[in-house]
Scaffold this active site. Structure first.
Site, PDB file in Angstrom:
ATOM      1  CE  LYS A   1      -3.894  -2.288   2.237  1.00  0.00           C
ATOM      2  NZ  LYS A   1      -4.662  -2.575   3.467  1.00  0.00           N
TER       3      LYS A   1
ATOM      4  CD  GLN B   1      -3.497  -4.151   6.584  1.00  0.00           C
ATOM      5  OE1 GLN B   1      -3.631  -3.107   5.966  1.00  0.00           O
ATOM      6  NE2 GLN B   1      -3.857  -5.312   6.079  1.00  0.00           N
TER       7      GLN B   1
ATOM      8  CG  ASP C   1      -9.780   0.267   5.297  1.00  0.00           C
ATOM      9  OD1 ASP C   1      -9.546  -0.269   4.210  1.00  0.00           O
ATOM     10  OD2 ASP C   1      -9.028   0.196   6.288  1.00  0.00           O
TER      11      ASP C   1
END
Ligand code: GUN
Length: 308
Positions: free
Chosen positions: A54, A98, A124
């Site tokens: 990422k 994460q 997200d």
């Protein structure tokens, strides 16, 4: 018949190339690039790889990406403090913590953390406000894997409207949001899970079968209608030779990878499915690269919305 392979890596490259000019235009106007704050807690090897990818993709796309790390033993309060700092930051338009968080943080840590992220920085799409907006078909920030699946289907000219879709796996991250996105595009959607009766028979009714359950090579030919599109969201690392020999054919690329590295990635879909499916996503190189491309797209979107 051998399935058409849906090249997610190529579609992801295309999306990232399309982002380039828009990122440059934002930077020229705002005097700074779109900014993404990533938080990684602990040292889960898979998470390390995801986060590294990422950060690399964000840098290549011209975004600013900063990583904050905490040890697995850190109290949840430390993580909440980092999120609050990123919430206040002028330089960060997107925040990504994460998942999964270490068990030691407590069973409710993930929910507390995701609930604290400002909805307009929630790249997200996990915040309940963004999930609610998705339910009502007015979302601005949608989770990367589900929106990546839609991009892949649409750019591969696979018809969604009217299609019979079966999704195996009901997670908040993949199964549920994917079902909603497909429903809004007029598919007829069936959700399956561990308690579903006659799972192969239900799955075999699908024109589009989405598999996100986390069980290596679970979905065999018996689950797939001939000609169906199969989207494999599973990422499972095999280290046991008996498993590898049971799933991957002698001489295959996967078997070579295993011999060279001692481990290999496989999806939730058995390779034999390529003999009956009309189209199939590979693992790796299918859905995974799209998740990252959509994260970058969401970060740009969040930056544009915040800048007005
Ligand atoms: N872990 C696996 N997939 C994801 C994702 O899309 N977002 C976050 N934050 N964690 C993940």
């Amino acid at each position: 018949m051998s399935a058409r392979i849906l090249d997610g890596a190529a579609v992801a490259r295309q999306i990232r190339a399309e982002l380039g000019p828009a990122v440059a235009a934002f930077a020229a106007r705002a005097g700074r690039p779109p900014g993404l704050g990533i938080v990684l807690v602990g040292d889960n090897p898979a998470s390390e790889i995801y986060v590294r990818n990422k950060l690399k993709a964000a840098g290549e796309a011209g975004l600013r990406a900063d990583l904050s790390r905490l040890p697995a033993t850190a109290p949840v309060a430390d993580l909440l403090e980092i999120v609050e700092r990123l919430n206040r930051s002028e330089a960060h338009d997107g925040i990504l913590v994460q998942s999964p968080l270490p068990q030691a943080m407590g069973s409710d840590a993930e929910r507390r953390v995701f609930d604290l992220i400002r909805p307009d920085k929630d790249v997200d799409g996990f915040h309940p406000v963004n999930v609610g907006r998705l339910v009502q078909n007015r979302a601005t920030l949608v989770a990367g894997t589900p929106s990546g699946i839609i991009e892949l289907l649409e750019r591969s000219n696979i018809t969604i409207a009217g299609a019979r879709v079966v999704i195996i796996g009901r997670s908040d991250i993949v199964g549920k949001p994917t079902a909603l996105l497909l429903l809004h595009r007029h598919a007829t959607v069936t959700m399956c899970h561990s308690r579903t009766k006659n799972l192969p028979r239900v799955a075999a009714e699908a024109d589009i079968l989405v598999v996100a359950m986390g069980r290596p090579a679970f979905v065999t030919k018996a689950f797939v209608k001939p000609g169906a599109t199969v989207i494999d969201v599973g990422v499972n690392r095999l280290t046991d030779r008996a498993d590898v020999e049971r799933i991957l054919a002698a001489g295959s690329k996967g078997r070579q990878d295993f011999e060279e590295r001692g481990s290999v990635l496989v999806g939730d879909v058995h390779p034999e499915v390529a003999e009956v499916a009309g189209a199939l996503t590979p693992v790796p190189g299918g859905v995974g690269p799209l998740t990252i491309a959509m994260l970058l797209k969401n970060t740009l979107r969040a930056a544009q919305e915040r800048a007005g």
